[in-house]
Design a protein around this motif. Structure first.
Motif, PDB file in Angstrom:
ATOM      1  N   ASN A   1      -2.374  -5.284   3.152  1.00 42.39           N
ATOM      2  CA  ASN A   1      -1.267  -4.534   3.748  1.00 42.39           C
ATOM      3  C   ASN A   1      -0.017  -4.373   2.895  1.00 42.39           C
ATOM      4  O   ASN A   1       0.778  -3.471   3.156  1.00 42.39           O
ATOM      5  CB  ASN A   1      -0.876  -5.186   5.081  1.00 42.39           C
ATOM      6  N   THR A   2       0.189  -5.236   1.913  1.00 43.40           N
ATOM      7  CA  THR A   2       1.383  -5.107   1.078  1.00 43.40           C
ATOM      8  C   THR A   2       1.273  -3.827   0.251  1.00 43.40           C
ATOM      9  O   THR A   2       0.278  -3.602  -0.435  1.00 43.40           O
ATOM     10  CB  THR A   2       1.538  -6.326   0.148  1.00 43.40           C
ATOM     11  N   LYS A   3       2.303  -3.008   0.314  1.00 41.01           N
ATOM     12  CA  LYS A   3       2.289  -1.729  -0.403  1.00 41.01           C
ATOM     13  C   LYS A   3       2.386  -1.946  -1.910  1.00 41.01           C
ATOM     14  O   LYS A   3       3.046  -2.859  -2.382  1.00 41.01           O
ATOM     15  CB  LYS A   3       3.446  -0.850   0.058  1.00 41.01           C
ATOM     16  N   SER A   4       1.739  -1.068  -2.634  1.00 42.20           N
ATOM     17  CA  SER A   4       1.923  -1.008  -4.077  1.00 42.20           C
ATOM     18  C   SER A   4       3.300  -0.425  -4.338  1.00 42.20           C
ATOM     19  O   SER A   4       3.719   0.515  -3.672  1.00 42.20           O
ATOM     20  CB  SER A   4       0.855  -0.102  -4.709  1.00 42.20           C
ATOM     21  N   THR A   5       3.995  -0.977  -5.315  1.00 46.42           N
ATOM     22  CA  THR A   5       5.329  -0.471  -5.635  1.00 46.42           C
ATOM     23  C   THR A   5       5.348   0.332  -6.935  1.00 46.42           C
ATOM     24  O   THR A   5       6.413   0.594  -7.483  1.00 46.42           O
ATOM     25  CB  THR A   5       6.341  -1.637  -5.743  1.00 46.42           C
ATOM     26  N   VAL A   6       4.168   0.733  -7.403  1.00 46.29           N
ATOM     27  CA  VAL A   6       4.117   1.455  -8.677  1.00 46.29           C
ATOM     28  C   VAL A   6       3.674   2.911  -8.510  1.00 46.29           C
ATOM     29  O   VAL A   6       3.043   3.473  -9.399  1.00 46.29           O
ATOM     30  CB  VAL A   6       3.253   0.705  -9.720  1.00 46.29           C
ATOM     31  N   GLY A   7       4.031   3.499  -7.389  1.00 47.65           N
ATOM     32  CA  GLY A   7       3.848   4.931  -7.249  1.00 47.65           C
ATOM     33  C   GLY A   7       2.896   5.384  -6.155  1.00 47.65           C
ATOM     34  O   GLY A   7       2.089   4.617  -5.634  1.00 47.65           O
ATOM     35  N   LEU A   8       3.017   6.657  -5.838  1.00 49.54           N
ATOM     36  CA  LEU A   8       2.235   7.273  -4.778  1.00 49.54           C
ATOM     37  C   LEU A   8       0.745   7.319  -5.099  1.00 49.54           C
ATOM     38  O   LEU A   8      -0.094   7.074  -4.234  1.00 49.54           O
ATOM     39  CB  LEU A   8       2.763   8.694  -4.503  1.00 49.54           C
TER      40      LEU A   8
END
Length: 145
Positions: free
Chosen positions: A78-85
């Motif tokens: 569930n933790t979002k990636s923070t390196v782009g769409l």
């Protein structure tokens, strides 16, 4: 009409359908699909990439969250990636797994995805890490955008 064809591009640069590739992607590449609606472009690009490697290839995409460095909990599902769409959409797509590393997690898909799942989370780049496996497997690095 767009002449952009990611599969033809892979073929033209010598990427084989059964290769193991690590893709650093910029979602802006999907803008080249002129005939696809704006809200579907990135997912369409991901579908085209998966289709190219569907007969034995493996795709690895950074899904870094840096959670540990921010004193945040990390949940590989569930933790979002923070390196782009591109990275975030790939992470959320079907049949993708994510490594458990709380800083440098990787989304994995394809024939050998499980080979990259088990590694230490106590180190980022040393022995028994994802990055050692990258080196051992002679993975091809692709940058999009």
């Amino acid at each position: 009409m767009s002449d952009f064809d990611i599969q033809e591009s892979f073929h033209n640069i010598g990427i084989k359908k059964n290769d193991i590739v690590m893709i650093h992607g910029d979602a802006g590449v999907a803008a080249q699909y002129l005939e696809i609606s704006a809200n579907r472009k990135v997912d369409f690009l991901i579908e085209q990439i998966k289709d190219y490697f569907s007969e034995g290839g493996t795709i690895l995409v950074p899904a870094f969250s840096y959670s540990f460095t921010k004193n945040e909990d990390f949940d590989s599902k569930n933790t979002k990636s923070t390196v782009g769409l591109f990275s975030e959409n790939f992470r959320k797509s079907d049949d993708v797994d994510r490594t458990k590393h709380p800083i440098f997690s990787i989304s994995t898909w394809g024939k050998l995805k499980d080979d990259f799942q088990n590694g230490t989370i106590l180190d980022c780049f040393g022995p028994d890490t994802f990055f050692e496996k990258l080196f051992e497997r002679d993975v091809k690095l692709i940058t999009l955008g």
